[in-house]
Design a protein around this motif. Structure first.
Motif, PDB file in Angstrom:
ATOM      1  N   VAL A  27       0.860  -1.179   0.000  1.00  0.00           N
ATOM      2  CA  VAL A  27       0.000   0.000   0.000  1.00  0.00           C
ATOM      3  C   VAL A  27       0.893   1.223   0.000  1.00  0.00           C
ATOM      4  CG1 VAL A  27      -1.757   1.318   1.254  1.00  0.00           C
ATOM      5  CG2 VAL A  27      -1.882  -1.179   1.193  1.00  0.00           C
ATOM      6  N   VAL A  28       0.643   2.119  -0.962  1.00  0.00           N
ATOM      7  CA  VAL A  28       1.400   3.353  -1.099  1.00  0.00           C
ATOM      8  C   VAL A  28       0.437   4.518  -0.877  1.00  0.00           C
ATOM      9  CG1 VAL A  28       2.711   4.763  -2.720  1.00  0.00           C
ATOM     10  CG2 VAL A  28       3.007   2.303  -2.715  1.00  0.00           C
ATOM     11  N   THR A  29       0.846   5.475  -0.036  1.00  0.00           N
ATOM     12  CA  THR A  29       0.044   6.673   0.196  1.00  0.00           C
ATOM     13  C   THR A  29       0.600   7.790  -0.675  1.00  0.00           C
ATOM     14  OG1 THR A  29      -0.374   5.995   2.473  1.00  0.00           O
ATOM     15  CG2 THR A  29      -0.783   8.301   1.933  1.00  0.00           C
ATOM     16  N   THR A  30      -0.253   8.321  -1.545  1.00  0.00           N
ATOM     17  CA  THR A  30       0.172   9.394  -2.440  1.00  0.00           C
ATOM     18  C   THR A  30       0.340  10.677  -1.629  1.00  0.00           C
ATOM     19  OG1 THR A  30      -2.095  10.005  -2.997  1.00  0.00           O
ATOM     20  CG2 THR A  30      -1.010   8.375  -4.411  1.00  0.00           C
ATOM     21  N   GLU A  31       1.194  11.552  -2.132  1.00  0.00           N
ATOM     22  CA  GLU A  31       1.442  12.821  -1.452  1.00  0.00           C
ATOM     23  C   GLU A  31       0.866  13.935  -2.323  1.00  0.00           C
ATOM     24  OE1 GLU A  31       5.650  12.696  -0.753  1.00  0.00           O
ATOM     25  OE2 GLU A  31       5.411  11.261   0.869  1.00  0.00           O
ATOM     26  N   GLU A  32      -0.405  14.235  -2.072  1.00  0.00           N
ATOM     27  CA  GLU A  32      -1.118  15.264  -2.815  1.00  0.00           C
ATOM     28  C   GLU A  32      -2.123  15.898  -1.870  1.00  0.00           C
ATOM     29  OE1 GLU A  32      -3.118  13.250  -6.066  1.00  0.00           O
ATOM     30  OE2 GLU A  32      -3.277  11.463  -4.847  1.00  0.00           O
ATOM     31  N   GLN A  33      -2.933  16.830  -2.368  1.00  0.00           N
ATOM     32  CA  GLN A  33      -3.885  17.526  -1.502  1.00  0.00           C
ATOM     33  C   GLN A  33      -4.802  16.542  -0.773  1.00  0.00           C
ATOM     34  OE1 GLN A  33      -6.315  20.487  -3.390  1.00  0.00           O
ATOM     35  NE2 GLN A  33      -7.325  21.063  -1.491  1.00  0.00           N
ATOM     36  N   TYR A  34      -5.286  15.529  -1.484  1.00  0.00           N
ATOM     37  CA  TYR A  34      -6.129  14.497  -0.876  1.00  0.00           C
ATOM     38  C   TYR A  34      -5.410  13.159  -1.036  1.00  0.00           C
ATOM     39  CZ  TYR A  34      -9.568  18.214  -1.203  1.00  0.00           C
ATOM     40  OH  TYR A  34     -10.219  19.412  -1.088  1.00  0.00           O
ATOM     41  N   PRO A  35      -4.520  12.813  -0.080  1.00  0.00           N
ATOM     42  CA  PRO A  35      -3.735  11.572  -0.217  1.00  0.00           C
ATOM     43  C   PRO A  35      -4.626  10.347  -0.375  1.00  0.00           C
ATOM     44  CG  PRO A  35      -2.916  12.916   1.594  1.00  0.00           C
ATOM     45  CD  PRO A  35      -4.208  13.536   1.149  1.00  0.00           C
ATOM     46  N   GLN A  36      -4.184   9.446  -1.251  1.00  0.00           N
ATOM     47  CA  GLN A  36      -4.904   8.204  -1.514  1.00  0.00           C
ATOM     48  C   GLN A  36      -4.037   7.031  -1.064  1.00  0.00           C
ATOM     49  OE1 GLN A  36      -8.136   8.278  -2.999  1.00  0.00           O
ATOM     50  NE2 GLN A  36      -7.793  10.420  -2.472  1.00  0.00           N
ATOM     51  N   HIS A  37      -4.665   6.005  -0.514  1.00  0.00           N
ATOM     52  CA  HIS A  37      -3.971   4.781  -0.118  1.00  0.00           C
ATOM     53  C   HIS A  37      -4.219   3.768  -1.237  1.00  0.00           C
ATOM     54  CE1 HIS A  37      -3.458   6.666   3.760  1.00  0.00           C
ATOM     55  NE2 HIS A  37      -4.761   6.903   3.783  1.00  0.00           N
ATOM     56  N   ILE A  38      -3.208   3.551  -2.078  1.00  0.00           N
ATOM     57  CA  ILE A  38      -3.355   2.711  -3.261  1.00  0.00           C
ATOM     58  C   ILE A  38      -2.718   1.346  -2.994  1.00  0.00           C
ATOM     59  CG2 ILE A  38      -2.855   2.511  -5.727  1.00  0.00           C
ATOM     60  CD1 ILE A  38      -4.570   4.959  -5.073  1.00  0.00           C
ATOM     61  N   MET A  39      -3.526   0.293  -3.124  1.00  0.00           N
ATOM     62  CA  MET A  39      -3.019  -1.060  -2.950  1.00  0.00           C
ATOM     63  C   MET A  39      -2.596  -1.601  -4.313  1.00  0.00           C
ATOM     64  SD  MET A  39      -3.560  -4.664  -2.852  1.00  0.00           S
ATOM     65  CE  MET A  39      -5.255  -4.807  -3.259  1.00  0.00           C
ATOM     66  N   VAL A  40      -1.348  -2.061  -4.392  1.00  0.00           N
ATOM     67  CA  VAL A  40      -0.793  -2.618  -5.621  1.00  0.00           C
ATOM     68  C   VAL A  40      -0.374  -4.049  -5.310  1.00  0.00           C
ATOM     69  CG1 VAL A  40       1.014  -2.378  -7.372  1.00  0.00           C
ATOM     70  CG2 VAL A  40       0.051  -0.337  -6.301  1.00  0.00           C
ATOM     71  N   GLU A  41      -0.702  -4.972  -6.214  1.00  0.00           N
ATOM     72  CA  GLU A  41      -0.296  -6.359  -5.991  1.00  0.00           C
ATOM     73  C   GLU A  41       0.813  -6.742  -6.963  1.00  0.00           C
ATOM     74  OE1 GLU A  41      -3.849  -8.675  -8.407  1.00  0.00           O
ATOM     75  OE2 GLU A  41      -4.113  -8.297  -6.270  1.00  0.00           O
ATOM     76  N   PHE A  42       1.779  -7.452  -6.446  1.00  0.00           N
ATOM     77  CA  PHE A  42       2.853  -8.036  -7.250  1.00  0.00           C
ATOM     78  C   PHE A  42       2.617  -9.538  -7.264  1.00  0.00           C
ATOM     79  CE2 PHE A  42       4.500  -3.938  -6.357  1.00  0.00           C
ATOM     80  CZ  PHE A  42       5.489  -3.662  -7.288  1.00  0.00           C
ATOM     81  N   VAL A  43       2.732 -10.176  -8.421  1.00  0.00           N
ATOM     82  CA  VAL A  43       2.426 -11.602  -8.523  1.00  0.00           C
ATOM     83  C   VAL A  43       3.622 -12.393  -9.042  1.00  0.00           C
ATOM     84  CG1 VAL A  43      -0.057 -11.205  -8.843  1.00  0.00           C
ATOM     85  CG2 VAL A  43       1.420 -11.363 -10.832  1.00  0.00           C
ATOM     86  N   GLN A  44       3.585 -13.698  -8.725  1.00  0.00           N
ATOM     87  CA  GLN A  44       4.585 -14.675  -9.148  1.00  0.00           C
ATOM     88  C   GLN A  44       5.998 -14.214  -8.798  1.00  0.00           C
ATOM     89  OE1 GLN A  44       2.515 -16.956  -9.092  1.00  0.00           O
ATOM     90  NE2 GLN A  44       2.778 -18.026 -11.023  1.00  0.00           N
ATOM     91  N   ASP A  45       6.921 -14.198  -9.751  1.00  0.00           N
ATOM     92  CA  ASP A  45       8.316 -13.858  -9.445  1.00  0.00           C
ATOM     93  C   ASP A  45       8.492 -12.381  -9.089  1.00  0.00           C
ATOM     94  OD1 ASP A  45       7.672 -13.215 -12.096  1.00  0.00           O
ATOM     95  OD2 ASP A  45       9.762 -13.347 -12.746  1.00  0.00           O
ATOM     96  N   LYS A  46       7.512 -11.537  -9.380  1.00  0.00           N
ATOM     97  CA  LYS A  46       7.604 -10.107  -9.046  1.00  0.00           C
ATOM     98  C   LYS A  46       7.423  -9.849  -7.548  1.00  0.00           C
ATOM     99  CE  LYS A  46       7.963  -8.827 -13.369  1.00  0.00           C
ATOM    100  NZ  LYS A  46       9.260  -8.542 -13.912  1.00  0.00           N
TER     101      LYS A  46
END
Length: 127
Positions: A27-46
């Motif tokens: 989960v990455v929190t963006t640094e902007e006026q309205y921060p967003q908590h963005i969930m990113v998935e990495f799969v397999q060898d990544k």
């Protein structure tokens, strides 16, 4: 596409099914006026790409948007989206090591005002 922000959470690698499908979430929190908590998935060898990262680091993640269709047992069609990462970079390391750093700017009051200005002087600039 890219997502940039501060790492809020890195999950453990999860394994699913008999074929050993692996997934790991960050989960990455963006640094902007309205921060967003963005969930990113990495799969397999990544999933191993996340091993060298920790909470609090500023990162840039290269992503692909994925979508799929699923029909439930009642015959209703459902759609699901996911954000899948395929590369991650540490922004602090990129800025500190390879980039050119400018020296700090001295305070404005340390400059003397120009007093030798002549209104009769014309510059030769073409615009």
């Amino acid at each position: 596409m890219e997502v940039q922000g501060k790492v809020k959470m890195i999950g453990e690698t999860q394994t699913f099914g008999s074929n050993g499908f692996r997934k790991r979430e960050i989960v990455v929190t963006t640094e902007e006026q309205y921060p967003q908590h963005i969930m990113v998935e990495f799969v397999q060898d990544k999933t191993d790409l996340l091993n060298n990262y920790s909470v609090g680091q500023n990162v840039k993640i290269s992503i692909n948007l994925r979508g799929r269709e699923w029909v439930n047992p009642q015959g209703e069609t459902k759609y699901f989206n996911s954000i899948q990462g395929w590369r991650i970079e540490n922004l602090a390391a990129a800025n500190a090591g390879g980039g050119q750093q400018l020296p700090p700017m001295p305070p404005a009051d340390s400059f003397e005002p120009a007093t030798n200005l002549n209104s009769d002087d014309h510059d030769d600039l073409p615009f």
